[in-house]
Design an enzyme around this catalytic site. Structure first.
Site, PDB file in Angstrom:
ATOM      1  N   GLU A   2      12.755 -56.302 102.501  1.00 17.58           N
ATOM      2  CA  GLU A   2      12.258 -55.950 101.174  1.00 17.58           C
ATOM      3  C   GLU A   2      10.767 -56.268 101.110  1.00 17.58           C
ATOM      4  O   GLU A   2      10.250 -56.980 101.976  1.00 17.58           O
ATOM      5  CB  GLU A   2      13.005 -56.751 100.101  1.00 17.58           C
ATOM      6  CG  GLU A   2      14.494 -56.497 100.071  1.00 17.58           C
ATOM      7  CD  GLU A   2      15.219 -57.326  99.020  1.00 17.58           C
ATOM      8  OE1 GLU A   2      16.456 -57.246  98.973  1.00 17.58           O
ATOM      9  OE2 GLU A   2      14.538 -58.060  98.255  1.00 17.58           O
TER      10      GLU A   2
ATOM     11  N   GLY B 185      10.842 -60.224 104.409  1.00 21.25           N
ATOM     12  CA  GLY B 185      10.871 -59.530 105.686  1.00 21.25           C
ATOM     13  C   GLY B 185      11.492 -60.397 106.757  1.00 21.25           C
ATOM     14  O   GLY B 185      12.717 -60.502 106.880  1.00 21.25           O
TER      15      GLY B 185
ATOM     16  N   GLN C 219      -8.271 -49.691 128.664  1.00 16.62           N
ATOM     17  CA  GLN C 219      -9.547 -50.056 129.275  1.00 16.62           C
ATOM     18  C   GLN C 219      -9.695 -49.459 130.680  1.00 16.62           C
ATOM     19  O   GLN C 219     -10.756 -48.950 131.041  1.00 16.62           O
ATOM     20  CB  GLN C 219      -9.666 -51.582 129.339  1.00 16.62           C
ATOM     21  CG  GLN C 219     -11.071 -52.104 129.594  1.00 16.62           C
ATOM     22  CD  GLN C 219     -11.974 -51.914 128.382  1.00 16.62           C
ATOM     23  OE1 GLN C 219     -11.502 -51.654 127.281  1.00 16.62           O
ATOM     24  NE2 GLN C 219     -13.274 -52.008 128.591  1.00 16.62           N
TER      25      GLN C 219
ATOM     26  N   GLU D 155      11.966 -57.211 113.432  1.00 15.39           N
ATOM     27  CA  GLU D 155      12.987 -58.161 113.896  1.00 15.39           C
ATOM     28  C   GLU D 155      12.398 -59.554 114.089  1.00 15.39           C
ATOM     29  O   GLU D 155      12.781 -60.308 114.986  1.00 15.39           O
ATOM     30  CB  GLU D 155      13.677 -57.645 115.165  1.00 15.39           C
ATOM     31  CG  GLU D 155      14.406 -56.334 114.886  1.00 15.39           C
ATOM     32  CD  GLU D 155      15.377 -55.930 115.969  1.00 15.39           C
ATOM     33  OE1 GLU D 155      15.899 -56.809 116.681  1.00 15.39           O
ATOM     34  OE2 GLU D 155      15.630 -54.721 116.094  1.00 15.39           O
TER      35      GLU D 155
ATOM     36  N   GLU E 295       4.716 -64.748 114.334  1.00 21.07           N
ATOM     37  CA  GLU E 295       4.554 -66.014 113.597  1.00 21.07           C
ATOM     38  C   GLU E 295       5.907 -66.664 113.323  1.00 21.07           C
ATOM     39  O   GLU E 295       6.065 -67.886 113.462  1.00 21.07           O
ATOM     40  CB  GLU E 295       3.793 -65.757 112.290  1.00 21.07           C
ATOM     41  CG  GLU E 295       2.322 -65.422 112.471  1.00 21.07           C
ATOM     42  CD  GLU E 295       2.075 -64.019 112.997  1.00 21.07           C
ATOM     43  OE1 GLU E 295       0.965 -63.763 113.496  1.00 21.07           O
ATOM     44  OE2 GLU E 295       2.997 -63.166 112.903  1.00 21.07           O
TER      45      GLU E 295
END
Length: 391
Positions: free
Chosen positions: A127, A131, A339, A366, A370
């Site tokens: 929501e 999360g 790169q 999922e 953090e």
């Protein structure tokens, strides 16, 4: 133990690898431009059993365990991630709620159709204010005198919502208390009165993967729709399903990183600068070496986490560690791949340009990186405190 023999699983992997190489990779640009998986590829995935590869055989699936699931994920990650997304929720976060927590009646009603792909199941948890941590859930379910439940609330970023037949829906039935989180999970048919799906999201990457908001406005479901027949199953089902899914995502990340490296190696071997193949330059070789090292480490970690899940040794910290490392790793690999390609890597027709955008999502859904760090760090400190109290 897995119900699938090593020989049978090798055949499954070989078939999927050939399917991806011959039928999917040649159409990656078509999928991206149309923002859709072609119907013939969808049907082929159904015919191969991919909508139910992780559903037990007794319910019509292939019955792969998580160790095998990860090996398959590495193959699926080698092409556009939207292909896997089409059947990922059936096998993963939505389907596993039913496999692990559903009643016999609920399994009989839904699992065979989920495994065949006749039903697409969506995991309706996220929501705007809830999360990676579902404790902030605001969608509510209130039980009526006759036993029915009325569900009100909204979800966002729900994978496969535009094509879903079933929403595995998480809702709060009471405030969290000493008895649990107060979060239940319900089986809500997509055609139930009061269910509406918003416009398809326009995303940075993973074109062909369909996500949208889902709204529940006074949706009435019977008591039999309550997963496990208990209000207190929801939070545990969400956490278990997400943890399992994190190991799968780790395998996907490894597969995509391998594709990015392979594309870079092909480019380094033929592209020249001043008449010299760029692969002969030591700074380019350094990028390739870092990519290879990260992939090898990620592959080992994903396999280790899967083995620990199957054995029951660790179903909390290892999934988070694997997802954290592998999804961060693939981001770094994708960056190095662009790169190595130089300016051509920034062009839309370049495979590594698509990969660069696609993999950014892996660090978010999922459980963000953090959140994984909080799970790992908190778990380590909790164990250390226990150890410190031992005589």
């Amino acid at each position: 133990m897995s119900q699938v023999s090593r020989e049978d699983f090798t055949h499954i992997l070989d078939s999927v690898r050939e399917f991806i190489a011959t039928r999917v990779i040649p159409r990656e640009r078509e999928i991206a431009d149309a923002d859709a998986i072609p119907d013939d590829l969808r049907q082929a995935c159904k015919d191969m059993g991919l909508f139910g590869y992780a559903i037990p055989q007794e319910w019509g699936g292939l019955g792969l365990d998580l160790a095998q699931d990860v090996e398959l994920a590495m193959e699926l990650g080698y092409t556009t991630l939207s292909l896997r997304s089409m059947f990922g929720t059936n096998n993963g976060i939505a389907g596993q709620v039913l496999v692990g927590f559903g009643t016999d009646e609920q399994k009989q009603t839904w699992l065979e159709r989920i495994a065949s792909g006749d039903v697409v199941a969506s995991f309706a948890l996220t929501e705007p204010g809830a999360g990676s941590n579902p404790s902030g859930l605001r969608t509510k379910a209130v039980q009526q005198e006759n036993g029915d439940w009325i569900i009100d609330g909204s979800k966002c970023f729900i994978t496969n919502a535009p094509t879903a037949d079933l929403f595995v829906t998480f809702a709060r039935t009471r405030p969290a208390d000493e008895n649990g989180a107060g979060i239940a999970v319900f089986l809500v048919p997509a055609d139930a009165d009061g269910v509406s799906v918003g416009e398809r999201d326009e995303k940075m990457g993973q074109q062909g993967s369909l996500t949208a908001d889902v709204h529940f406005d006074g949706v009435r479901v019977p008591a039999s729709a309550l997963v496990g027949g208990s209000e207190d199953v929801g939070y545990r089902a969400a956490m278990t399903s997400l943890a399992r899914g994190r190991v799968h995502i780790s395998g996907l990340a490894v597969g995509t990183a391998q594709r990015a490296l392979d594309e870079s190696l092909r480019h380094a071997a033929v592209a020249t600068q001043g008449g010299t193949p760029i692969g002969d330059f030591q700074l380019v070789q350094a990028h390739l070496a870092d990519m290879q090292t990260g992939i090898m480490a990620g592959r080992a970690l994903a396999r280790d986490a899967a083995a620990k899940w199957v054995s029951g040794e660790d179903r909390r910290l290892a999934p988070s560690a694997a997802k954290l490392f592998c999804t961060e790793m693939v981001g770094q690999v994708a960056d190095k791949a662009v790169q190595v390609h130089g300016g051509s890597g920034y062009m839309r027709e370049s495979t590594v340009e698509r990969i660069y955008r696609d993999v950014r999502l892996l660090r978010l859904y999922e459980g963000t990186s953090e959140i994984q760090r909080l799970i790992i760090g908190g778990g380590l400190v909790k164990q250390a405190k226990k150890d410190a109290q031992k005589p």
